[in-house]
Design a protein around this motif. Structure first.
Motif: not given
Length: 185
Positions: A41-61
């Motif tokens: 919940p903490w991360f979901a509530a954070l303001e995301k920066p414009a450079i934040y990629p889609p979450p699926a990218v992290f697992g793939i990369v």
């Protein structure tokens, strides 16, 4: 001319190292991720920066990078007799503690500033690892360059999260509210 090992023996050594290091790096990355993740919940509530990629990218990369990191380590590990081989492997082991600590610190402890320090350490120590790998096996150093680029991006992203959330994020991210009922006296 006498050789210490045939080409077949050297290939077999690389395969053994790869069969050990690739799963080990993947396992360590997985375990690190289990101590904190972006599904809080903490991360979901954070303001995301414009450079934040889609979450699926992290697992793939990270999956691809962990495999290439293991292969690069196998190239260095199988370079029997190469000057600096053990130093390069040791430097990588010391370096890798940083990226493994970042996820639990950022997501688990919710300490973005401390995590930024960890990612700075990770980037600086990775530059040394790339240089040492390059000296042992150039191809191993080259394989580590995408990892270095991703760690640099992660550092910029970590900093961007701090800028977007200067207070460290919401104090009560799950939305729970403590209610009091005032009765008649």
């Amino acid at each position: 001319m006498q050789t210490l090992a045939s080409k077949g023996q050297l290939r077999a050594s690389f395969v053994r190292w790869a069969l050990f290091l690739v799963p080990l790096v993947l396992l360590l990355g997985y375990v690190s991720g289990e101590f904190g993740g972006s599904d809080t919940p903490w991360f979901a509530a954070l303001e995301k920066p414009a450079i934040y990629p889609p979450p699926a990218v992290f697992g793939i990369v990270w999956g691809v990078l962990f495999v290439t990191i293991g292969i690069a380590g196998a190239l260095v590990g199988s370079a029997w007799g190469a000057r600096g081989r053990l130093l390069a492997l040791g430097a990588f082991a010391v370096h890798f503690m940083g990226p493994l600590a970042w996820t639990p610190v950022f997501f688990g402890l919710q300490e973005m500033q401390v995590a930024l320090g960890i990612i700075a350490y990770s980037g600086a120590s990775l530059v040394l690892v790339v240089a040492l790998y390059w000296r042992v096996r150039r191809s191993a150093g080259i394989l580590m360059l995408p990892y270095l680029a991703w760690v640099c991006f992660a550092g910029v992203l970590n900093y961007a999260f701090i800028v977007e959330n200067p207070d460290g994020g919401p104090a009560n991210p799950d939305g729970a509210v403590q209610r009091f009922e005032l009765g008649e006296s």
